[in-house]
Every structure is written in C-alpha cells, then in structure tokens.
Write a protein that holds these residues in place. Structure first.
Motif, mmCIF file in Angstrom:
data_model
loop_
_atom_site.group_PDB
_atom_site.id
_atom_site.type_symbol
_atom_site.label_atom_id
_atom_site.label_comp_id
_atom_site.label_asym_id
_atom_site.label_seq_id
_atom_site.Cartn_x
_atom_site.Cartn_y
_atom_site.Cartn_z
ATOM 1 N N LEU A 55 0.830 -1.204 0.000
ATOM 2 C CA LEU A 55 0.000 0.000 0.000
ATOM 3 C C LEU A 55 0.867 1.258 0.000
ATOM 4 C CD1 LEU A 55 -2.790 1.170 -0.033
ATOM 5 C CD2 LEU A 55 -2.923 0.881 2.449
ATOM 6 N N ALA A 56 1.966 1.221 0.721
ATOM 7 C CA ALA A 56 2.879 2.371 0.735
ATOM 8 C C ALA A 56 3.444 2.625 -0.660
ATOM 9 C CB ALA A 56 4.014 2.131 1.732
ATOM 10 N N ASN A 57 3.830 1.552 -1.358
ATOM 11 C CA ASN A 57 4.340 1.677 -2.723
ATOM 12 C C ASN A 57 3.287 2.248 -3.662
ATOM 13 O OD1 ASN A 57 7.153 0.502 -3.492
ATOM 14 N ND2 ASN A 57 6.414 -0.867 -1.887
ATOM 15 N N ILE A 58 2.054 1.772 -3.512
ATOM 16 C CA ILE A 58 0.966 2.238 -4.377
ATOM 17 C C ILE A 58 0.685 3.716 -4.147
ATOM 18 C CG2 ILE A 58 -1.523 2.042 -4.776
ATOM 19 C CD1 ILE A 58 -1.218 -0.988 -4.392
ATOM 20 N N ILE A 59 0.697 4.132 -2.885
ATOM 21 C CA ILE A 59 0.464 5.547 -2.564
ATOM 22 C C ILE A 59 1.509 6.413 -3.252
ATOM 23 C CG2 ILE A 59 0.560 7.259 -0.708
ATOM 24 C CD1 ILE A 59 -0.769 5.169 1.111
ATOM 25 N N ALA A 60 2.765 5.979 -3.199
ATOM 26 C CA ALA A 60 3.838 6.733 -3.849
ATOM 27 C C ALA A 60 3.649 6.761 -5.363
ATOM 28 C CB ALA A 60 5.192 6.126 -3.488
ATOM 29 N N ASN A 61 3.309 5.609 -5.956
ATOM 30 C CA ASN A 61 3.136 5.528 -7.406
ATOM 31 C C ASN A 61 1.976 6.392 -7.885
ATOM 32 O OD1 ASN A 61 5.242 3.734 -7.697
ATOM 33 N ND2 ASN A 61 3.952 1.914 -7.578
ATOM 34 N N GLU A 62 0.845 6.280 -7.183
ATOM 35 C CA GLU A 62 -0.358 6.974 -7.652
ATOM 36 C C GLU A 62 -0.325 8.472 -7.359
ATOM 37 O OE1 GLU A 62 -4.090 5.181 -7.389
ATOM 38 O OE2 GLU A 62 -3.308 3.340 -8.303
ATOM 39 N N SER A 63 0.512 8.878 -6.428
ATOM 40 C CA SER A 63 0.627 10.309 -6.149
ATOM 41 C C SER A 63 1.851 10.929 -6.820
ATOM 42 C CB SER A 63 0.690 10.555 -4.633
ATOM 43 O OG SER A 63 1.814 9.904 -4.057
ATOM 44 N N GLY A 64 2.612 10.086 -7.549
ATOM 45 C CA GLY A 64 3.764 10.577 -8.284
ATOM 46 C C GLY A 64 4.868 11.142 -7.417
ATOM 47 N N PHE A 67 10.114 7.939 -3.764
ATOM 48 C CA PHE A 67 9.872 6.930 -2.729
ATOM 49 C C PHE A 67 11.197 6.420 -2.199
ATOM 50 C CE2 PHE A 67 8.729 2.540 -1.378
ATOM 51 C CZ PHE A 67 7.714 2.853 -0.488
ATOM 52 N N TYR A 68 11.382 6.583 -0.906
ATOM 53 C CA TYR A 68 12.574 6.070 -0.227
ATOM 54 C C TYR A 68 12.128 5.034 0.794
ATOM 55 C CZ TYR A 68 14.590 10.379 -2.113
ATOM 56 O OH TYR A 68 14.987 11.387 -2.944
ATOM 57 N N THR A 69 12.890 3.976 0.919
ATOM 58 C CA THR A 69 12.500 2.923 1.860
ATOM 59 C C THR A 69 13.675 2.491 2.721
ATOM 60 O OG1 THR A 69 11.506 0.701 2.055
ATOM 61 C CG2 THR A 69 12.930 1.109 0.145
ATOM 62 N N LEU A 70 13.381 2.244 3.995
ATOM 63 C CA LEU A 70 14.368 1.745 4.947
ATOM 64 C C LEU A 70 13.736 0.605 5.737
ATOM 65 C CD1 LEU A 70 15.794 5.056 6.491
ATOM 66 C CD2 LEU A 70 16.987 3.542 4.893
ATOM 67 N N SER A 71 14.555 -0.328 6.170
ATOM 68 C CA SER A 71 14.096 -1.374 7.075
ATOM 69 C C SER A 71 14.672 -1.109 8.449
ATOM 70 C CB SER A 71 14.532 -2.755 6.599
ATOM 71 O OG SER A 71 14.254 -3.734 7.592
ATOM 72 N N ALA A 72 13.816 -1.079 9.455
ATOM 73 C CA ALA A 72 14.283 -0.805 10.813
ATOM 74 C C ALA A 72 15.206 -1.900 11.332
ATOM 75 C CB ALA A 72 13.087 -0.639 11.745
ATOM 76 N N ILE A 100 8.124 10.405 -0.122
ATOM 77 C CA ILE A 100 7.624 9.475 0.890
ATOM 78 C C ILE A 100 8.791 8.646 1.409
ATOM 79 C CG2 ILE A 100 6.280 7.352 1.238
ATOM 80 C CD1 ILE A 100 4.131 8.539 -0.560
ATOM 81 N N LEU A 101 8.919 8.592 2.722
ATOM 82 C CA LEU A 101 9.917 7.733 3.368
ATOM 83 C C LEU A 101 9.171 6.595 4.046
ATOM 84 C CD1 LEU A 101 12.648 6.868 4.464
ATOM 85 C CD2 LEU A 101 12.406 8.577 6.275
ATOM 86 N N PHE A 102 9.362 5.388 3.519
ATOM 87 C CA PHE A 102 8.695 4.209 4.085
ATOM 88 C C PHE A 102 9.683 3.467 4.982
ATOM 89 C CE2 PHE A 102 7.780 -0.396 3.795
ATOM 90 C CZ PHE A 102 6.551 -0.390 4.456
ATOM 91 N N ILE A 103 9.270 3.226 6.227
ATOM 92 C CA ILE A 103 10.109 2.482 7.174
ATOM 93 C C ILE A 103 9.368 1.224 7.611
ATOM 94 C CG2 ILE A 103 11.290 2.516 9.397
ATOM 95 C CD1 ILE A 103 11.711 5.466 9.056
ATOM 96 N N ASP A 104 9.886 0.097 7.186
ATOM 97 C CA ASP A 104 9.285 -1.185 7.536
ATOM 98 C C ASP A 104 9.698 -1.581 8.951
ATOM 99 O OD1 ASP A 104 7.779 -3.459 7.158
ATOM 100 O OD2 ASP A 104 9.370 -4.574 6.147
ATOM 101 N N GLU A 105 8.747 -2.126 9.693
ATOM 102 C CA GLU A 105 8.971 -2.556 11.079
ATOM 103 C C GLU A 105 9.495 -1.409 11.936
ATOM 104 O OE1 GLU A 105 9.797 -6.723 11.904
ATOM 105 O OE2 GLU A 105 10.758 -6.825 9.939
ATOM 106 N N ALA A 131 5.426 1.039 8.927
ATOM 107 C CA ALA A 131 4.677 -0.214 9.007
ATOM 108 C C ALA A 131 5.076 -0.947 10.273
ATOM 109 C CB ALA A 131 4.963 -1.094 7.789
ATOM 110 N N THR A 132 4.079 -1.445 11.008
ATOM 111 C CA THR A 132 4.374 -2.149 12.260
ATOM 112 C C THR A 132 3.355 -3.241 12.524
ATOM 113 O OG1 THR A 132 4.633 -1.907 14.660
ATOM 114 C CG2 THR A 132 3.106 -0.396 13.579
ATOM 115 N N THR A 133 3.835 -4.326 13.113
ATOM 116 C CA THR A 133 2.940 -5.389 13.557
ATOM 117 C C THR A 133 2.594 -5.231 15.034
ATOM 118 O OG1 THR A 133 4.859 -6.793 14.037
ATOM 119 C CG2 THR A 133 3.816 -7.056 11.876
ATOM 120 N N GLU A 134 3.225 -4.244 15.684
ATOM 121 C CA GLU A 134 3.022 -4.023 17.115
ATOM 122 C C GLU A 134 2.195 -2.763 17.351
ATOM 123 O OE1 GLU A 134 3.975 -6.195 19.387
ATOM 124 O OE2 GLU A 134 4.978 -7.478 17.939
#
Length: 425
Positions: A55-64, A67-72, A100-105, A131-134
C-alpha cells in the motif's frame, strides 16, 4: 525464478490491491487522499502479510512522489539522516508531492532513531509511512505518533485469500505454465492465518514439491507437504495468536501449570518479552481486577523488569508473574463496568454534567450556579455525604457490581453502608 511468488504478483495500483476496503475502497479512509495525492504521515498497523508495504508503494506511485524505503532491522540513525538529506534535495520539496519515506517494522527503531525522524516530518521534508505489527501506542514515541495518522490493516479474510490465489494463477508466468487444480483450499487458507504472503509462499512450496502434472491442491496434500515442516511456534502467524490465547485462558482459569507451559512455548519460540508482559498487565486488570489489586502492580513491575533484563533471565520474572496471576482470585467486574458505561453513553449521548459538580473557577460560572449545592465529602462524617454524581437522566444507574470474592465482598459491604439501596448493593 528466485523471486518469491508474493513479490512477482505484488499489485502496483489501487485497482489491483486486494482487501483493506475500509481504507481504500469506496468511501475508505484513504481513498480520496490518495486520489488527490495529498497524504499525511501514516502508520500502518496490522499483522504480517496484510499489504502494508504494498500500500505504501501504491500511494507513492499513484501520487507521483519520490519513494525512499528503509528497514528498521538493518538501518540506523546514519541511514535515516542520509535519506532525509536526499529527500530535502528532491524536486518535490516545495510542492504538495514531497517524498515518501517508508520504514518497515518501525517498532524496531530505538527512541533515538525515531527522534531522528521528527524534524523531517515536522517540516514536511518527507511524508513518513511506517509499518508495524506491534501496537504503535507502545512502540512509537509519542512525539512521532502525534504527527502521524494511524490506520489498522486487518488480516485477510477467506474471500481475500481466495482472490489472491486466483490472481497468482492468472498472472504469474511460472504458475500459468503448470496444470494446477485448486480442488480443496480449506487447509491452505487456515494455515496462512490471514497472512497473504504466507499463503503464497505455502502455495508455491506445494507447486514446487510436485514432480508430475496436473497438480491437484487438496487439504491432504497441504497436511503432508507443509504441516510437517511448519515450525512449532511462529511468532508472526497463527500459532502466535493461538498460544497467547491458550496462555491467557489458562491464567484466567486459575491453572498455573498450564500457564507456565504455554509461557514456556512462547519463550522457546523467541516471543517478544514485551508482548508477553503487556498481555499480563491487561489480564491483571481485566480478569483479576479488585479481587486482588496487587496483581496489576505485580504485572506492571514485571513489564518494567523484563524490559530491563531481557532474555534469558526474563523467563524467571515472567514465570513468577504468570503463576501469581493464575493463583489469584478472579473478577471481571471492572471490565464489565466500563463496558456498561460506554454502552450507556452510546445510548444516551453526551448528557450534561449536573450543575453542582461542575467546575466554577470564575464569578460568571458561580453566578450561573456552577458548583452550587456541592457537598465537600471531607467536611462530613466518615468523609461522605450522599449526593447525586450522575446526570439526572441516568441517576441511580449501577455500572459496577462487585465480584463474589473476599476483597470485593468487603467493597460491596462498604458501598452498601454508604449508598444503602440506591445501587442495589
């Protein structure tokens, strides 16, 4: 074909996205924001495999947006600062389409790591999507949480999982080259535990394990090929929820032996000590309550202690607390009381606060009768004076009914002496 099936068929548009209609469906909480390309900083909270990264990827794509991504798991403060510097220099800095900066976990980030994000989010250099499972209330620092909207993603339902399987068969070139029949899917869906990624991983494992075609997917095939190889405790899947449920019910049922067994299962599986301790804090109030008020103190002290100690010694503290809670008298009277009060509010709305118990800091308020007639309890015998504290419309309503145990029986006697027959004690 080294790329996993889940990655090969990852949707790229909202139209392709399965599930989470409460967020991206018609009238969804995020639908219009995504269409307009004006999205605030977000925290996606939900079980594994529910589409948070997608969903984070789609938001970035559809809003043009860039997109930067990091894993915690693998990133530190230095990585965060480098990405922020790159984002500040991007073309979208002075438009509504900031990067958009996406940080997984994101829950795995320490306080200092989360602190390093504050300035960039506050100044709009980036739109953060974590994104978090907690539970973010526990795992994300308040300053960052207050700058983000939290959205809950739900585990996939049966229809969502079936749709995911059909998409895989229709879209993936490797699967399309095989003759595959989905004869039975009950075991496959159940084993996935609502995790879309896990479902596709299992499905791919089944297909790859068969040497001849056609490949017929049955419940029996799943049991023989998959369940024998499934780990005893999957802390991100179905076992996670089943075992914590067994643990809670054992404590609630006053069985310390079963409680310690299920606790040991979680410990051996590498479960997060904070998750176990947090559940015990909730349980101490929900299931023991005023039957033994010390249980909440004990559970909270355990939560603090295991955070400081960590494994392996934390197992001793968890065991002591679990046995104490299981061996305590039980009462859910406080839990029921707040539920009844909330239901009454839903039925009656926002009733006016009686004038005599309103705050009256100004002369105007006093002239309007605020606080008039209020009896200060400490000025009276036994520090008590009978008066009405509820709105007139629900005067005399009983929300708290003490449980049948030694401590709450004493509370009932105390309240009965105070209120006579008013609340039916």
């Amino acid at each position: 074909m080294n790329e996993p099936l889940a990655e090969r068929i990852r949707p790229k548009t909202l139209k392709e996205y399965i599930s989470q209609q409460h967020l991206i469906g018609k009238g969804g909480a995020l639908t219009e924001q995504i269409k307009k390309g004006i999205v605030p900083s977000l925290i996606f909270w939900g079980p594994p495999g529910t589409g948070k990264t997608t969903l984070a990827n789609i938001i970035a794509n559809e809003s043009g947006r860039p997109f930067y991504t990091l894993s915690a798991i693998s990133s530190g403060v230095k990585d965060v600062r480098e990405v922020i510097e790159r984002a500040k220099k991007s073309d979208g800095l002075f438009t509504s389409k900031n990067p958009i900066l996406f940080i997984d976990e994101i829950h795995r980030f320490s306080k200092s790591q989360q602190d390093s994000l504050l300035g960039a989010v506050e100044k709009g250099w980036v739109t953060l999507i974590g994104a978090t499972t907690e539970n973010p209330s526990f795992e994300v620092i308040p300053a960052l949480l207050s700058r983000c909207q939290v959205y809950v993603l739900n585990a996939f339902g049966k229809k969502d999982l079936e749709a995911l399987l059909n998409r895989a068969l229709e879209q993936d070139a490797f699967l399309k080259s095989k003759k595959i029949e989905l004869k039975e899917t009950e075991a496959l869906l159940r084993l996935s535990g609502g995790d879309g990624r896990k479902l596709l991983n299992i499905f791919e494992l089944l297909v790859n394990s068969e040497n001849s075609e056609p490949i017929t997917i049955t419940d029996e095939l799943v049991k023989t090929k998959v369940q024998k190889n499934t780990v005893l405790y999957d802390k991100t899947g179905e076992q996670h929820y089943d075992i914590i449920s067994a643990f809670i019910k054992s404590v609630r049922g006053s069985d310390p032996n079963a409680a310690v067994y299920w606790l040991a299962r979680m410990i051996e599986g590498g479960e997060d000590v904070k998750f176990i301790a947090r559940r015990m804090v909730i349980l101490a109030s929900e299931d023991i309550g005023n039957a033994n008020p010390t249980a909440l103190v004990m559970a909270n002290a355990t939560f603090q202690a295991v955070n400081t100690i960590g494994y392996p010694e934390a197992r001793i503290i968890l065991s002591q607390c679990a046995i104490y809670l299981a061996s305590s008298p039980k009462s859910n009277a406080s839990y029921l009381a707040i539920g009844k009060a909330q239901q009454k509010i839903k039925e009656t709305g926002d009733l006016s606060v009686p004038l005599h118990i309103r705050n009256s800091p100004t002369k105007l308020m006093k002239d309007l009768g605020y606080g008039k007639g209020y009896a200060y309890a400490h000025d009276h015998q036994d520090n008590f004076m009978e008066q009405e504290f509820l709105p007139d419309e629900i005067a005399g309503t009983t929300f708290y009914n003490p449980g049948n145990n030694a401590r709450e029986n004493a509370l009932r006697d105390f309240l009965k002496k105070r209120w006579k027959d008013k609340y039916g004690y």
